[in-house]
Design a protein around this motif. Structure first.
Motif, mmCIF file in Angstrom:
data_model
loop_
_atom_site.group_PDB
_atom_site.id
_atom_site.type_symbol
_atom_site.label_atom_id
_atom_site.label_comp_id
_atom_site.label_asym_id
_atom_site.label_seq_id
_atom_site.Cartn_x
_atom_site.Cartn_y
_atom_site.Cartn_z
ATOM 1 N N PHE A 1 0.664 -1.169 -0.149
ATOM 2 C CA PHE A 1 0.135 0.017 -0.091
ATOM 3 C C PHE A 1 1.003 1.252 -0.009
ATOM 4 N N ILE A 2 0.331 2.303 -0.759
ATOM 5 C CA ILE A 2 1.268 3.551 -0.806
ATOM 6 C C ILE A 2 1.221 4.199 0.611
ATOM 7 N N TRP A 3 0.104 4.075 1.403
ATOM 8 C CA TRP A 3 0.161 4.752 2.649
ATOM 9 C C TRP A 3 1.463 4.270 3.673
ATOM 10 N N ILE A 4 2.072 2.868 3.360
ATOM 11 C CA ILE A 4 3.046 2.590 4.157
ATOM 12 C C ILE A 4 4.533 3.600 3.703
ATOM 13 N N SER A 5 4.424 4.098 2.363
ATOM 14 C CA SER A 5 5.588 4.959 2.038
ATOM 15 C C SER A 5 5.163 6.289 2.674
ATOM 16 N N VAL A 6 3.922 6.714 2.978
ATOM 17 C CA VAL A 6 3.574 8.143 3.556
ATOM 18 C C VAL A 6 4.043 8.052 4.878
ATOM 19 N N ILE A 7 3.634 7.019 5.419
ATOM 20 C CA ILE A 7 3.922 6.860 7.367
ATOM 21 C C ILE A 7 5.553 6.991 7.334
ATOM 22 N N LEU A 8 6.148 5.967 6.576
ATOM 23 C CA LEU A 8 7.728 6.199 6.625
ATOM 24 C C LEU A 8 8.140 7.482 6.263
ATOM 25 N N ALA A 9 7.584 8.256 5.436
ATOM 26 C CA ALA A 9 7.832 9.739 5.129
ATOM 27 C C ALA A 9 7.759 10.439 6.329
ATOM 28 N N ALA A 10 6.577 10.459 6.790
ATOM 29 C CA ALA A 10 6.259 11.231 7.936
ATOM 30 C C ALA A 10 7.004 10.994 8.896
ATOM 31 N N LEU A 11 7.536 9.875 9.332
ATOM 32 C CA LEU A 11 8.516 9.490 10.493
ATOM 33 C C LEU A 11 9.791 10.125 9.996
ATOM 34 N N GLY A 12 10.396 10.085 8.828
ATOM 35 C CA GLY A 12 11.492 10.810 8.234
ATOM 36 C C GLY A 12 11.354 12.182 8.774
ATOM 37 N N ILE A 13 10.340 12.773 8.449
ATOM 38 C CA ILE A 13 10.341 14.168 8.892
ATOM 39 C C ILE A 13 10.478 14.566 10.322
ATOM 40 N N ILE A 14 9.692 13.715 11.053
ATOM 41 C CA ILE A 14 9.931 13.607 12.699
ATOM 42 C C ILE A 14 11.371 13.662 12.958
ATOM 43 N N THR A 15 11.948 12.622 12.517
ATOM 44 C CA THR A 15 13.417 12.497 12.972
ATOM 45 C C THR A 15 14.490 13.525 12.344
ATOM 46 N N LEU A 16 14.180 14.146 11.446
ATOM 47 C CA LEU A 16 14.817 15.141 10.849
ATOM 48 C C LEU A 16 14.429 16.426 11.705
ATOM 49 N N THR A 17 12.975 16.611 12.239
ATOM 50 C CA THR A 17 12.867 17.728 12.984
ATOM 51 C C THR A 17 13.429 17.734 14.314
ATOM 52 N N MET A 18 13.564 16.482 14.762
ATOM 53 C CA MET A 18 14.068 16.374 16.271
ATOM 54 C C MET A 18 15.709 16.485 16.258
ATOM 55 N N SER A 19 16.246 16.146 15.096
ATOM 56 C CA SER A 19 17.788 16.121 14.870
ATOM 57 C C SER A 19 18.171 17.660 14.668
ATOM 58 N N THR A 20 17.339 18.320 13.951
ATOM 59 C CA THR A 20 17.614 19.901 13.500
ATOM 60 C C THR A 20 17.605 20.751 14.823
ATOM 61 N N SER A 21 16.351 20.389 15.490
ATOM 62 C CA SER A 21 16.132 21.182 16.859
ATOM 63 C C SER A 21 17.179 20.954 17.983
ATOM 64 N N VAL A 22 17.443 19.776 18.067
ATOM 65 C CA VAL A 22 18.563 19.627 18.971
ATOM 66 C C VAL A 22 20.009 19.938 18.597
ATOM 67 N N LEU A 23 20.145 19.875 17.213
ATOM 68 C CA LEU A 23 21.665 20.342 16.843
ATOM 69 C C LEU A 23 21.833 21.877 17.048
ATOM 70 N N PHE A 24 20.662 22.724 16.902
ATOM 71 C CA PHE A 24 20.747 24.094 17.342
ATOM 72 C C PHE A 24 21.127 24.287 18.616
ATOM 73 N N LEU A 25 20.361 23.553 19.560
ATOM 74 C CA LEU A 25 20.514 23.752 21.064
ATOM 75 C C LEU A 25 21.837 23.381 21.422
ATOM 76 N N TYR A 26 22.318 22.211 20.987
ATOM 77 C CA TYR A 26 23.538 21.710 21.341
ATOM 78 C C TYR A 26 24.914 22.647 20.910
ATOM 79 N N THR A 27 24.789 23.176 19.615
ATOM 80 C CA THR A 27 25.570 23.925 18.935
ATOM 81 C C THR A 27 25.676 25.293 19.881
ATOM 82 N N GLY A 28 24.558 25.912 20.475
ATOM 83 C CA GLY A 28 24.606 27.105 21.011
ATOM 84 C C GLY A 28 25.256 26.878 22.516
ATOM 85 N N GLU A 29 25.037 25.604 22.976
ATOM 86 C CA GLU A 29 25.570 25.422 24.254
ATOM 87 C C GLU A 29 26.999 25.121 24.232
#
Length: 527
Positions: free
Chosen positions: A403-431
């Motif tokens: 089903f195509i929705w499996i790809s959509v769910i995985l893509a959404a999870l990819g966005i979540i992990t990217l958002t987490m990584s980017t947010s923490v990287l901003f914080l970590y760099t500043g510290e």
């Protein structure tokens, strides 16, 4: 968290004053997202064909005309049957003589249709975004240095004024070359706002809120995406859309009257009088009495500190941080923009795609908060990037998904992990950097993310050799990011450093802790 933090000792970790500054600064992420990602609606992929001349004797409908000039189904849309030829059924093709017509079902008017960026000029669409990203790249470092010397507030107001003014100009300027020049300076100001607003947001809080506020600060960027998709749905003309979005961003110029300077920066740069005034105002806002404010400030104000940006390359401990963080930002920036291009092939409705990708950042940020509080910066980044690489590897087998929705769910999870990584990287760099060079350092590191963004189209284009090669490259970069992060220290529960002396003390403490662990391990082995 130690007891040597200036905000802990004066106005507290988080109060009404900090909340007010946080909300004001976080809202700047909304127009930041509009200008950075607006190209999606300014120049979406558009179907086009050769235009029918006004005096054509048959006066055909659009569908009849398109069929009339087509010799075969695979015909290049830049070519048409030579209708002026007496017998055009002899497969004679010619270039479009009367210009082009465009499909206006999605966008009534775009940069592509206005300037005819087709048939050999398609690369100019990418040039618009590349020019902007080069501006963001340089703006982060240039305004970062200016902010470390002249202050967060002054730099932020200058950037907001430039961004909103040039945004309005870009909505009516009729010449493509001039538009590119405006886009470059628009990118400069956008990069300055991105870096300075984050650092200011980070510097006004302390204690446990230093992990919470910088992560929540990222949410309006996603909301801005969703809001832009809503505007674009009702405003299908790219110039009108640009005018509306730029007019809203002009409101933020009012921050000149509402925003206060970062007290941490004032103290780090030995501006005791101004720091006293800001902190006194903050005390009233937070309803706190501190009769010994002047004496407390004497303890934290330090004289003759270097503010030279070059110390991040000269000082041994900062040089190591800069080297590692440069790769972290470069790889993550490359992954972010390469994956964004990959998302373009999932789903057909650009308005829904952009809106959902923006809304997904909300649960991603909340999840990041819980993990960050328990596991710290390094482990959170490690988990998010390893999960990200696993998602990329699984997507390689999408042809076998039922089903195509499996790809959509995985893509959404990819966005979540990217958002987490980017947010923490901003914080970590500043510290990891002291206050005297924090803005310019974050600006320099985030500049490398834009370098990654600029070359991301080349990574995505490797799909021409093997469909899933971009996913393999992105997964490899995510794993490399995890490995190169190992030598850096964990900053959870550590005070922010304001100057080189503070940084030296933290380094000594870290080395002492490592030595203690080494001796304890040796003793256990002997026993």
């Amino acid at each position: 968290m130690g007891s040597g933090d200036v905000l802990e000792a004066t106005i507290g970790s988080f109060g009404r004053f900090q909340c007010r500054i946080f909300i004001l600064v976080a809202l700047l992420k909304v127009p930041i997202s509009w200008f950075q990602l607006g190209i999606v609606f300014m120049a979406p992929p558009t179907e086009y064909w050769c235009r029918q001349p006004e005096d054509f004797k048959f006066n055909l409908s659009t569908e009849e005309w398109r069929s009339f000039i087509k010799i075969n189904e695979t015909q290049n849309p830049c070519l048409m049957a030579n209708v002026e030829y007496k017998n055009f059924f002899n497969n004679t093709l010619t270039a479009c003589k009367w210009g082009y017509d465009y499909d206006k079902k999605i966008i009534e008017s775009s940069m592509i249709s206005e300037w005819n960026l087709v048939c050999g000029d398609e690369h100019l669409v990418n040039l618009v975004q590349i020019i902007f990203m080069v501006g963001v790249l340089l703006g982060g470092i240039l305004f970062g240095i200016l902010s470390d010397h002249q202050g967060r507030k002054k730099t932020l107001i200058i950037c907001i004024l430039i961004q909103s003014t040039l945004g309005l100009i870009s909505s009516w300027i009729p010449w493509f070359t001039s538009f590119l020049i405006v886009r470059f300076f628009l990118g400069l100001s956008n990069g300055g706002i991105t870096v300075t607003s984050f650092v200011m947001c980070m510097e006004i809080v302390s204690g446990k809120f230093r992990s919470i506020i910088p992560i929540l600060y990222q949410i309006p960027f996603g909301l801005g995406n969703s809001l832009m998709a809503l505007f674009a749905y009702f405003i299908r003309n790219w110039r009108q859309l640009q005018l509306v979005l730029s007019s809203f961003s002009l409101v933020f110029v009012s921050y000149y009257w509402f925003l206060s300077e970062s007290p941490r920066w004032l103290i780090a740069t030995n501006q005791k009088k101004r720091a006293f005034e800001v902190l006194e105002k903050a005390l009233r806002f937070n309803r706190i009495e501190n009769k010994d404010l002047g004496k407390v400030l004497e303890k934290f104000v330090k004289k003759d500190d270097k503010k030279d940006f070059r110390i991040i390359f000269r000082e041994r401990s900062l040089r190591k941080v800069t080297f590692i963080m440069s790769f972290e930002w470069f790889f993550l920036g490359n992954i972010f923009y390469s994956f964004t291009q990959y998302l373009g092939v999932i789903g057909n409705n650009v308005f829904i795609n952009v809106s959902i990708s923006g809304l997904i950042t909300i649960p991603a940020s909340i999840l990041c908060l819980f993990i960050l509080k328990k596991l710290g910066r390094k482990l959170t980044m490690t988990i998010s990037q390893l999960t990200m690489s696993l998602i990329f590897f699984v997507l390689i087998f999408e042809n076998w998904f039922p089903f195509i929705w499996i790809s959509v769910i995985l893509a959404a999870l990819g966005i979540i992990t990217l958002t987490m990584s980017t947010s923490v990287l901003f914080l970590y760099t500043g510290e990891l950097y002291p206050t005297i060079v924090r803005n310019s350092s974050v600006g320099f590191c985030s500049m490398l993310a834009k370098v990654g963004a600029i070359i991301s189209p080349f990574i995505y284009s490797t799909k021409d050799y093997y469909k899933f090669l971009p996913l393999i490259i992105m997964a490899a970069m995510a794993i490399l990011n995890v490995l190169i992060l190992i030598p850096l220290p964990e900053t959870l529960e550590m005070d922010l450093t304001d100057n080189l002396k503070d940084l030296e003390m933290r380094t000594i403490n870290e080395e002492g802790i490592e030595n203690e662990r080494f001796l304890e391990n040796n003793q256990r082995n002997k026993d």
